[in-house]
Design a protein around this motif. Structure first.
Motif, PDB file in Angstrom:
ATOM      1  N   MET A 168      30.721 -37.617  16.857  1.00 52.10           N
ATOM      2  CA  MET A 168      29.314 -37.398  16.530  1.00 52.10           C
ATOM      3  C   MET A 168      28.972 -38.014  15.169  1.00 52.10           C
ATOM      4  O   MET A 168      27.945 -38.673  15.008  1.00 52.10           O
ATOM      5  N   LEU A 169      29.850 -37.827  14.191  1.00 46.87           N
ATOM      6  CA  LEU A 169      29.612 -38.409  12.869  1.00 46.87           C
ATOM      7  C   LEU A 169      29.663 -39.934  12.913  1.00 46.87           C
ATOM      8  O   LEU A 169      28.908 -40.604  12.198  1.00 46.87           O
ATOM      9  N   ASN A 170      30.528 -40.491  13.760  1.00 48.26           N
ATOM     10  CA  ASN A 170      30.603 -41.941  13.920  1.00 48.26           C
ATOM     11  C   ASN A 170      29.296 -42.483  14.520  1.00 48.26           C
ATOM     12  O   ASN A 170      28.770 -43.498  14.066  1.00 48.26           O
ATOM     13  N   TYR A 171      28.785 -41.792  15.528  1.00 45.82           N
ATOM     14  CA  TYR A 171      27.512 -42.217  16.112  1.00 45.82           C
ATOM     15  C   TYR A 171      26.362 -42.043  15.125  1.00 45.82           C
ATOM     16  O   TYR A 171      25.429 -42.853  15.119  1.00 45.82           O
ATOM     17  N   LEU A 172      26.414 -41.031  14.285  1.00 48.32           N
ATOM     18  CA  LEU A 172      25.402 -40.867  13.250  1.00 48.32           C
ATOM     19  C   LEU A 172      25.438 -42.045  12.275  1.00 48.32           C
ATOM     20  O   LEU A 172      24.399 -42.569  11.871  1.00 48.32           O
ATOM     21  N   GLY A 173      26.648 -42.474  11.916  1.00 51.85           N
ATOM     22  CA  GLY A 173      26.783 -43.652  11.058  1.00 51.85           C
ATOM     23  C   GLY A 173      26.223 -44.897  11.720  1.00 51.85           C
ATOM     24  O   GLY A 173      25.583 -45.724  11.071  1.00 51.85           O
ATOM     25  N   MET A 174      26.440 -45.040  13.029  1.00 47.93           N
ATOM     26  CA  MET A 174      25.876 -46.186  13.759  1.00 47.93           C
ATOM     27  C   MET A 174      24.356 -46.124  13.781  1.00 47.93           C
ATOM     28  O   MET A 174      23.686 -47.148  13.642  1.00 47.93           O
ATOM     29  N   ASP A 175      23.803 -44.915  13.956  1.00 46.55           N
ATOM     30  CA  ASP A 175      22.348 -44.776  13.974  1.00 46.55           C
ATOM     31  C   ASP A 175      21.730 -45.097  12.619  1.00 46.55           C
ATOM     32  O   ASP A 175      20.682 -45.735  12.536  1.00 46.55           O
ATOM     33  N   LEU A 176      22.377 -44.648  11.557  1.00 46.37           N
ATOM     34  CA  LEU A 176      21.810 -44.826  10.227  1.00 46.37           C
ATOM     35  C   LEU A 176      22.014 -46.237   9.672  1.00 46.37           C
ATOM     36  O   LEU A 176      21.137 -46.767   8.988  1.00 46.37           O
ATOM     37  N   LEU A 177      23.166 -46.841   9.939  1.00 49.85           N
ATOM     38  CA  LEU A 177      23.499 -48.114   9.303  1.00 49.85           C
ATOM     39  C   LEU A 177      23.519 -49.312  10.252  1.00 49.85           C
ATOM     40  O   LEU A 177      23.614 -50.448   9.795  1.00 49.85           O
TER      41      LEU A 177
END
Length: 184
Positions: A168-177
């Motif tokens: 989930m945190l990895n996908y959040l990083g993909m969404d943000l960056l």
């Protein structure tokens, strides 16, 4: 160019993860006489030893290892840009990119340690020195989840929950960056 990019990125990422593992092992007070612990110390000592004379530790955190890991993460992105496009960019944003890269490397380290511990639990069943070291490192992450979600039918789902949180945190990083996340 892709081969060189892969090689540089992999070597930097692996060394950063070993440095972060050294920090984590000192923080968790793991057994440093374990053969794997000795490997981590010996592979990082030639660089960290001289740095420790200049940079003192901050409590339980090995600040020399943390600084070196941050520097490597900071120079990784401009170095990859130089390899891929022939241009180099280094500014204040590189420091932020280095910090984000350091957090991403820590996430990957946690992911792989949880995966290795889970796989080894099927094979060696907690009897080896590597099992004990992995338990010392991952138990602070898995124990709180185990209190909320106890083992069902003899199966411990805490490792799966930790991995799902990391995803989930990895996908959040993909969404943000976006595309930058993949370069880190």
């Amino acid at each position: 160019m892709l081969t060189l990019t892969f090689l540089v990125k992999t070597l930097i990422d692996l060394y950063v993860m070993v440095l972060l593992l050294r920090i984590w092992m000192q923080w968790a007070r793991t057994d440093f006489y374990n053969p794997f612990s000795q490997f981590v110390v010996k592979i990082t000592q030639p660089v960290i030893g001289p740095l420790r004379r200049i940079i003192p530790p901050l409590g339980p955190i090995d600040s020399a290892s943390l600084l070196l890991a941050f520097i490597l993460c900071t120079i990784k992105f401009p170095l990859l840009l130089l390899i891929q496009s022939g241009a180099i960019f280094f500014g204040l944003s590189s420091l932020l990119i280095g910090l984000i890269g350091l957090v991403k490397a820590a996430g990957y380290l946690v992911f792989w340690l949880v995966i290795i511990r889970s796989l080894m639990s099927w094979v060696s069943q907690g009897r080896g020195p590597m099992d004990y070291l992995l338990m010392q490192l991952t138990e602070p992450l898995m124990a709180p989840i185990r209190r909320i979600l106890p083992a069902m039918g003899g199966i411990d789902f805490s490792a799966m929950v930790v991995i799902l949180i990391l995803y989930m945190l990895n996908y959040l990083g993909m969404d943000l960056l976006g595309a930058l996340w993949f370069q880190l």
